[in-house]
Design an enzyme around this catalytic site. Sequence first.
Site, mmCIF file in Angstrom:
data_model
loop_
_atom_site.group_PDB
_atom_site.id
_atom_site.type_symbol
_atom_site.label_atom_id
_atom_site.label_comp_id
_atom_site.label_asym_id
_atom_site.label_seq_id
_atom_site.Cartn_x
_atom_site.Cartn_y
_atom_site.Cartn_z
ATOM 1 N N SER A 111 0.845 -1.199 0.000
ATOM 2 C CA SER A 111 0.000 0.000 0.000
ATOM 3 C C SER A 111 0.881 1.251 0.000
ATOM 4 O O SER A 111 1.671 1.442 -0.917
ATOM 5 C CB SER A 111 -0.968 -0.057 1.189
ATOM 6 O OG SER A 111 -2.035 0.837 1.020
ATOM 7 N N ASP A 251 -9.629 -5.822 -4.187
ATOM 8 C CA ASP A 251 -8.738 -4.813 -3.627
ATOM 9 C C ASP A 251 -9.262 -3.402 -3.869
ATOM 10 O O ASP A 251 -9.787 -3.085 -4.938
ATOM 11 C CB ASP A 251 -7.371 -4.964 -4.316
ATOM 12 C CG ASP A 251 -6.207 -4.447 -3.506
ATOM 13 O OD1 ASP A 251 -6.412 -3.559 -2.669
ATOM 14 O OD2 ASP A 251 -5.093 -4.931 -3.750
ATOM 15 N N HIS A 278 -7.272 -6.207 -0.099
ATOM 16 C CA HIS A 278 -6.065 -5.387 0.014
ATOM 17 C C HIS A 278 -4.907 -6.099 0.723
ATOM 18 O O HIS A 278 -3.810 -5.560 0.781
ATOM 19 C CB HIS A 278 -6.421 -4.105 0.776
ATOM 20 C CG HIS A 278 -5.454 -2.984 0.626
ATOM 21 N ND1 HIS A 278 -5.017 -2.516 -0.599
ATOM 22 C CD2 HIS A 278 -4.819 -2.205 1.559
ATOM 23 C CE1 HIS A 278 -4.171 -1.515 -0.423
ATOM 24 N NE2 HIS A 278 -4.030 -1.315 0.875
#
Length: 300
Positions: A111, A251, A278
């Site tokens: 991320s 995601d 995610h």
Amino acid sequence: MDSNKITLEGYASFGAYRTWYRVTGDLRNGNTPLVILHGGPGCTYDYVDTFKDVAASGRAVIHYDQIGNGFSTHLPDKPPSFWTVELFLEELDNLLDHLGISDNYALLGQSWGGMLASEHAVLRPAGLRALIIANSPADMRTWVAEANRLREALPEEVQRTLLRHERAGTTDSVEYVAASRVFYDRHVCRIKPWPDDVARTFAKVDANPTVYRAMNGPNEFHIVASLKDWTIVERLKHINVPTLLISGRYDEATPTVVKPYLEQIPNIRWALFENSSHMPHVEERVACMGTVVSFLDECL
């Protein structure tokens, strides 16, 4: 010696501050070590702890808490302007030097960690051997546009609650947090209840939201802080190491979000995990670790 045993834990001095780190495996066995960059900005190593599994392949894995978070120095009184991409790039370089691996290492960023790893990689550091970008945006405006699209599929009452509190500036209310969790359970981590590692990170962010609010905002989809206009799309062509892109079918980093990485990085491959959102490293742990190990073994 157990190859995935924690062999070193400590602090790297970073100016007046300290960066906590942990090494799993043997850092001096000749294999290129893997450094894990957690997300946020403002999260902690806990939710990406599963990547320690990679050490079983004989490659040391280094976790660390970025400054302001976790076991590293907390700076709750610093103004938002203190928290910059450049600060975290300097911290990463400092950690690599402290561990004596700046001439030979691989990075895995998840991320925000993937954004930071990309910022590092476009500078073409001599010691970087491979890059893994997991569930990361290349452009925050695209991220927000896709998050809004995903929000439109939430129950209408949840959408109304989110919008009402965002307009009122009451995004710290219990009602808003509960509505946000509906999005999180669909597009951040689909395992219920959340695994302890994941829950621990979110609890730490709640207790110390300084960095997250300064750079991101109140949550994953209402981006109103300093990163709101961040982009690396035009610079991605400068990345010159083998690269693996990871994302999940559900995601929040949708195919549209990760597409620039695929289009702009010359030597890249994509692993899409069909049963994940995610956090494939949690949601499909064994398959994700196998993909990471295979990629590193092939290119290092």
